[in-house]
Scaffold this motif. Structure first.
Motif, short mmCIF file in Angstrom:
data_model
loop_
_atom_site.label_atom_id
_atom_site.label_comp_id
_atom_site.label_asym_id
_atom_site.label_seq_id
_atom_site.Cartn_x
_atom_site.Cartn_y
_atom_site.Cartn_z
N GLY A 1 50.70 33.14 73.31
CA GLY A 1 49.69 34.12 73.63
C GLY A 1 49.98 35.48 73.02
N ALA A 2 49.83 36.52 73.84
CA ALA A 2 50.03 37.89 73.39
C ALA A 2 51.38 38.45 73.82
CB ALA A 2 48.90 38.77 73.93
N LEU A 3 52.33 37.58 74.16
CA LEU A 3 53.63 38.07 74.59
C LEU A 3 54.31 38.84 73.46
CD1 LEU A 3 55.10 35.04 76.59
CD2 LEU A 3 53.82 37.01 77.45
N PRO A 4 55.01 39.94 73.77
CA PRO A 4 55.70 40.71 72.74
C PRO A 4 56.70 39.84 71.98
CG PRO A 4 55.65 41.91 74.82
CD PRO A 4 55.15 40.52 75.12
N GLY A 5 56.87 40.18 70.70
CA GLY A 5 57.82 39.45 69.87
C GLY A 5 57.21 38.87 68.61
N ALA A 6 55.86 38.82 68.58
CA ALA A 6 55.18 38.23 67.43
C ALA A 6 54.60 39.28 66.50
CB ALA A 6 54.08 37.29 67.91
N GLU A 7 54.91 40.55 66.73
CA GLU A 7 54.25 41.63 65.99
C GLU A 7 54.46 41.53 64.48
OE1 GLU A 7 55.00 42.71 70.15
OE2 GLU A 7 56.35 42.07 68.53
#
Length: 283
Positions: free
Chosen positions: A124-130
């Motif tokens: 989903g939109a969890l931090p770490g994929a930026e």
């Protein structure tokens, strides 16, 4: 060869491949795959484990469903499948579309999931994929989610070429064995099959919301392994690190997205010892 069984769960009939005996291992596939993406992994694990590999709802030979393609519903399908098979504890392994469902299953039902393995996906939109998303999501995310029916209209009659692109890119140009390629193409041929597959992408906002809600309510307590290759790399590990009590992470070198078919030996070399730590677990 695995036994194929039809198992009704949550209003849909799942096609499930079953093999082996021992502690249960549940395998959840992605796009554009079926349970057969796990063929080589199953062949190795069935000497020690009871391996359960379903086609996700609406995919492959599983029954069609008008809704329920979000990760939360797929997770509850998995929980219901284990219950229907009399399984009280399972190691759960998910790739691509199967990884968010496996993650939610472990968060929501930690007593049911004794170990979790996730690979080559985003949560989903969890931090770490930026960094991975700096130029936007992969192009097919938008294409599959475009105005309902557009992708199906464009691709109908050209399914083989489209599936081939994913199979080649997911193995760094090598492709997969002809029998598997034919099985995947067959599973995604026809307007209705395409529409069901793209429904997973159209449900991504709902999946992200379900993941956010689950993370806000608790931590991931089960031992977890995050595996990356190309193109996702260490994204899952970065997303999971703040949330997981017990996280192991590995990158598989010279490996495309479809890890179970491209580098099954490298995957099994990591999977076997991780699962073996609790071989005494209940089947």
């Amino acid at each position: 060869m695995p036994e194929l069984r039809r198992v009704p769960v949550n209003g849909v009939e799942l096609n499930v491949a079953l093999a082996g005996s021992g502690p249960a291992v549940l395998l959840l596939h992605g796009f554009p795959h079926t349970w057969e993406v796990w063929t080589d992994v199953m062949a190795d694990l069935t000497g020690r484990y009871r391996v359960i590999a379903p086609d996700l709802r609406g995919f492959g030979a599983s029954g069609p469903a008008a809704s329920g393609y979000d990760a939360g519903t797929l997770a509850e399908d998995a929980a219901a499948l284990l219950a229907a098979l009399g399984v009280s504890s399972a190691a759960v392994v998910g790739i691509d579309a199967g990884a968010p469902a496996a993650f939610l299953l472990a968060l929501r039902h930690p007593g049911l999931v004794r170990r979790l393995v996730v690979m080559e996906s985003l949560l989903g939109a969890l931090p770490g994929a930026e960094d991975f998303l700096v130029a936007g999501p992969p192009w097919w995310f938008g294409f599959h989610r475009a105005a309902p029916g557009l992708a199906e209209t464009v691709l109908e009659g050209h399914e083989a070429e489209y599936v081939d692109w994913f199979l080649r890119s997911g193995t760094l140009g090598e492709g997969v064995r002809p029998a598997l390629r034919e099985a995947f193409v067959r599973a995604y041929t026809g307007r209705e099959a395409l529409s069901r597959a793209f429904s997973y992408y159209r449900a991504l906002p709902e999946s992200a919301a379900r993941i956010g809600q689950a993370v806000a309510a608790g931590r991931l307590t089960v031992p977890t392994m995050a595996l990356g290759a190309q193109p996702v790399g260490d994204v899952l590990a970065r997303q999971l690190r703040p949330l997981a009590d017990d996280l192991t992470a590995h990158l598989i070198e010279d490996c495309g997205h479809i890890i179970p078919l491209h580098r099954p030996r490298a995957l099994l070399a990591l999977l076997r010892p991780f699962l073996a730590r609790d071989d005494a677990g209940r089947a």
